[in-house]
Design a protein around this motif. Structure first.
Motif, short mmCIF file in Angstrom:
data_model
loop_
_atom_site.label_atom_id
_atom_site.label_comp_id
_atom_site.label_asym_id
_atom_site.label_seq_id
_atom_site.Cartn_x
_atom_site.Cartn_y
_atom_site.Cartn_z
N ASP A 331 0.84 -1.19 0.00
CA ASP A 331 0.00 0.00 0.00
C ASP A 331 0.87 1.24 0.00
OD1 ASP A 331 -2.65 -1.11 0.13
OD2 ASP A 331 -2.18 -1.76 2.17
N TYR A 332 0.63 2.14 -0.96
CA TYR A 332 1.33 3.41 -1.02
C TYR A 332 0.32 4.54 -0.80
CZ TYR A 332 5.25 0.91 -3.15
OH TYR A 332 6.29 0.05 -3.39
N GLY A 333 0.81 5.61 -0.23
CA GLY A 333 -0.06 6.77 -0.03
C GLY A 333 -0.21 7.14 1.43
N ASP A 334 -0.39 8.44 1.64
CA ASP A 334 -0.38 9.01 3.00
C ASP A 334 -1.81 9.08 3.54
OD1 ASP A 334 0.33 10.27 5.31
OD2 ASP A 334 1.24 12.01 4.35
N LEU A 335 -2.33 7.94 3.95
CA LEU A 335 -3.72 7.82 4.39
C LEU A 335 -3.83 7.88 5.92
CD1 LEU A 335 -4.72 5.01 1.89
CD2 LEU A 335 -5.61 7.35 1.89
N PRO A 336 -4.98 8.34 6.43
CA PRO A 336 -5.12 8.55 7.88
C PRO A 336 -5.11 7.28 8.71
CG PRO A 336 -7.20 8.99 6.75
CD PRO A 336 -6.16 8.84 5.69
N ASP A 337 -5.45 6.13 8.11
CA ASP A 337 -5.45 4.88 8.87
C ASP A 337 -4.04 4.45 9.27
OD1 ASP A 337 -8.17 4.73 8.75
OD2 ASP A 337 -8.23 3.19 7.17
N PHE A 338 -3.04 5.03 8.63
CA PHE A 338 -1.66 4.63 8.91
C PHE A 338 -0.97 5.53 9.93
CE2 PHE A 338 -2.21 3.22 4.37
CZ PHE A 338 -2.36 1.87 4.68
#
Length: 449
Positions: A331-338
């Motif tokens: 998974d790539y990308g700056d998502l809030p779940d991470f």
């Protein structure tokens, strides 16, 4: 106003008029620290992500998407905190037009930093402390203003932490001014910070310290496999770029290249942050920023202010500056779940404790000097009280030349002190302290006769 304190006594070998130093915990600061909420920080991050992109050149007219909607929402939150503080917090835009740069700004653009200004209550105390995060975001293509760019950790985490600090701290009164800032255009070239630093210089703000919180929400390093929710880095420069030849000569002769104002500010954040926040290990990194990189503190450093950068210990580059996607099971990308919101809360609490302790402290002692009229193995220090102010006393701090942090602390009631430690072998500094135990920043002495 007086408070009851729990105290930690440092058992030191003291000479002359020095007394055992007492490090006090202020229950007011402790209560503020405890009020910083991970749930509020998470809610702020998730709200910022709903704007789809906060690219500095994205939509400014929509009420639901783009940078315009994002900055209006941040300001509305600052205005809400202002109402809760009885109107003391002043919410405003810092507006400027950024010319095209032929690189990341394709045409002139009106840009806005969002400021929450909390004025100090002491008319003689002109110190200003700035704490910031940047609210703009980007994906893989830095020049794409339309692609989904959630920017949850970079840097909704820092922006949300600063907003939470504004919410909590605006309910209280401090001696000097604190400015809470959501910066724009960090990803385009630090333009928001550059404009605010220029404004501060032109208006002759006495910026005693500037903190940028950038990428403070990740506690897991994918490349290293390290999971660390205790450690946070503070980057600080040792030698200011505005140092004059005369100042450079003094620095060279006294060996004080590790004692610039930014480095002292970073040491202070470590000492007071760890004092009030449990399970926190502040790592002092002796660079202005990460290797060949920069942040919003950089324009302030270049203007001669004490700017530092607060950043998580292990950056995850699968999340940072990445278009949201899945490739080869990754998974790539700056998502809030991470984002690790409990970790972000801890970093925010460190910021608050240090800023509150500083903003409640007396101003720094003046004309601090090491007396050099005679060759001696003793160290004699003298200084003057801040103008218009009489602190409860002063701390003389001391460390070995190889030590990163101050190791010993002596309480002095007067404005002179003599120690049976050689200035050849140790570094010394002096800071003011009030009856509640709030210390000013450390002042490094100059050679005097």
């Amino acid at each position: 106003m007086k408070y009851l304190f729990s105290s930690i006594f440092l058992l030191l070998t003291i000479y002359c008029s020095a007394q055992p130093a007492i490090i006090k915990h202020d229950p007011l600061i402790k209560n503020m620290v405890d009020e910083v909420s991970s749930k509020n920080i998470e809610a702020n991050v998730r709200k910022l992500v709903t704007f789809q992109t906060r690219h500095s050149l994205s939509d400014t007219l929509s009420t639901t998407t783009g940078i315009g909607a994002a900055r209006n929402w941040i300001r509305s939150e600052m205005e809400r905190y202002s109402k809760e503080s009885g109107g003391r917090l002043k919410a405003e835009f810092d507006v400027f037009t950024q010319p095209a740069d032929g690189r990341r700004i394709t045409s002139p653009a009106i840009m806005k930093n969002v400021l929450g200004i909390l004025p100090g209550t002491d008319p003689l105390d002109d110190r200003v402390f700035i704490v910031s995060g940047h609210y703009d975001s980007r994906a893989t293509d830095v020049n794409d203003p339309k692609v989904f760019a959630p920017g949850a950790n970079d840097d909704a985490s820092g922006t949300s932490a600063v907003m939470e600090l504004a919410r909590v701290m605006s309910k209280h009164r401090f001696n000097c001014t604190i400015i809470f800032v959501a910066m724009v255009a960090e990803e385009q070239g630090l333009y928001g910070a550059a404009n605010l630093a220029k404004r501060a210089k032109e208006l002759k703000w006495n910026i005693a310290g500037m903190i940028t919180n950038d990428i403070i929400g990740n506690s897991y390093g994918v490349e290293t496999g390290l999971k660390d929710n205790k450690s946070v880095r503070i980057f600080s420069e040792g030698v200011s770029v505005v140092e004059t030849p005369a100042e450079a000569a003094v620095r060279t002769s006294t060996g004080s290249e590790n004692d610039g104002r930014a480095r002292q500010f970073a040491r202070y954040l470590k000492e007071v942050g760890e004092r009030y926040v449990e399970q926190l290990d502040v790592k002092l990194i002796y660079r202005r920023d990460r290797y060949l990189r920069g942040g919003d503190h950089t324009p302030f450093s270049q203007a001669g202010f004490a700017g530092v950068r607060v950043t998580e210990m292990n950056e995850n580059f699968d999340r940072q500056h990445q278009t949201v996607r899945k490739e080869n099971g990754v998974d790539y990308g700056d998502l809030p779940d991470f984002v690790d919101y409990d970790y972000t809360q801890k970093v925010a609490r460190m910021n608050l404790a240090s800023l509150a302790n500083l903003a409640l402290s007396p101003r720094e002692p003046e004309n601090v000097g090491v007396v050099t009229t005679q060759l001696t193995n003793k160290t004699v220090l003298k200084w003057e009280k801040p103008k218009g102010e009489i602190p409860a006393g002063y701390y003389v701090v001391m460390r070995e030349t190889s030590s990163a942090t101050w190791e010993k602390k002596f309480f002095i009631t007067g404005t002179t002190a003599s120690f049976n430690y050689s200035k050849d072998n140790y570094y010394f500094g002096v800071q003011s302290v009030d009856t509640e135990g709030h210390e000013s920043l450390v002042v490094i002495p100059k050679a005097v006769r």
